[in-house]
Design an enzyme around this catalytic site. Sequence first.
Site: not given
Ligand SMILES: Nc1ncnc2c1ncn2[C@@H]1O[C@H](COP(=O)(O)OP(=O)(O)O)[C@@H](O)[C@H]1O
Ligand SMILES: CC(C)(COP(=O)(O)O)[C@@H](O)C(=O)NCCC(=O)O
Ligand SMILES: [K+]
Length: 248
Positions: A13, A97-98, A121
């Site tokens: 993002k 860090v997110d 995720t």
């Molecule tokens: N346009 C979309 N259509 C369907 N699912 C989506 C869409 N955008 C995001 N997602 C959902 O959001 C998830 C990813 O969210 P995101 O917050 O970006 O995850 P991460 O931070 O872990 O990369 C995808 O696995 C899916 O389930």
């Molecule tokens: C928990 C997470 C895997 C989430 O990741 P995301 O769903 O944003 O891809 C990420 O914040 C992470 O790797 N955290 C480190 C471990 C912790 O927060 O305790």
């Molecule tokens: K997350």
Amino acid sequence: MNLLIDIGNTRVKWALARGHTLAETGAIWRARHPDWTARLPSDSLDGIYVASVADDSAIQALRIFAADHALAVHRVVSTARSGPLVNAYARPERLGVDRWMACVAAQARAEGSVLIADVGTALTLDWVGADGVHGGGLIAPGVNSMRLALRNATQLRPTHVPDEHAWLARDTDSAIAAGTLRCAIAVLDSAALDLAPDRLLLTGGEAELLAPRLARPWQVVPHLVLEGLAVHAEREARGGQPARQRSE
Ligand SMILES: Nc1ncnc2c1ncn2[C@@H]1O[C@H](COP(=O)(O)OP(=O)(O)O)[C@@H](O)[C@H]1O
Ligand SMILES: CC(C)(COP(=O)(O)O)[C@@H](O)C(=O)NCCC(=O)O
Ligand SMILES: [K+]
């Protein structure tokens, strides 16, 4: 203008930021676009602030992009404090860090206690008290990750995700869709009920899927992590209590 980047495990993002204001935003699926950095904006940038929880190859790709455009990359990491916020982890750098940036943003937005859910995720919860102290949180799989886990652990191969999610499904694909969705709903509903914060903030790619189905009104904030990066970058520009960071 800074380019802010949140590299998650599934999507990147990004936002162009002037101070607190996110002027333009975008999201890129990394697996679908191995050349994802080519999709980032590169004009008129002062620098790049990145929060990454992905593998090192993502940061490596960003470093190459930055070098090509003669830009400095500020990699933000989780720290014991950021401004008034205090990290709950005994090893603060281990907090994603997110999650940390989402806490920074939530704390900067308003007063009172806040529960943050970031469902991508992974599904994460984080508490920030009215006193600005992070209270910790939890990590579970996101809805799609639950579905992938079933696929990996069983012979189940659903071909579609039905729109309706009745409690009592009458076919396998509906049963998987309902079961996984309701797990996520149950976590958010019970956390909101048990912890009873002043504010409930919901972000992440699955926020829109979950928000209309939750018992309490969670406020959907699509770019909470990027907002935290904007706050962080501004604090640093002002020279006031920056989170520790590596310049790369
Ligand atoms: N346009 C979309 N259509 C369907 N699912 C989506 C869409 N955008 C995001 N997602 C959902 O959001 C998830 C990813 O969210 P995101 O917050 O970006 O995850 P991460 O931070 O872990 O990369 C995808 O696995 C899916 O389930
Ligand atoms: C928990 C997470 C895997 C989430 O990741 P995301 O769903 O944003 O891809 C990420 O914040 C992470 O790797 N955290 C480190 C471990 C912790 O927060 O305790
Ligand atoms: K997350």
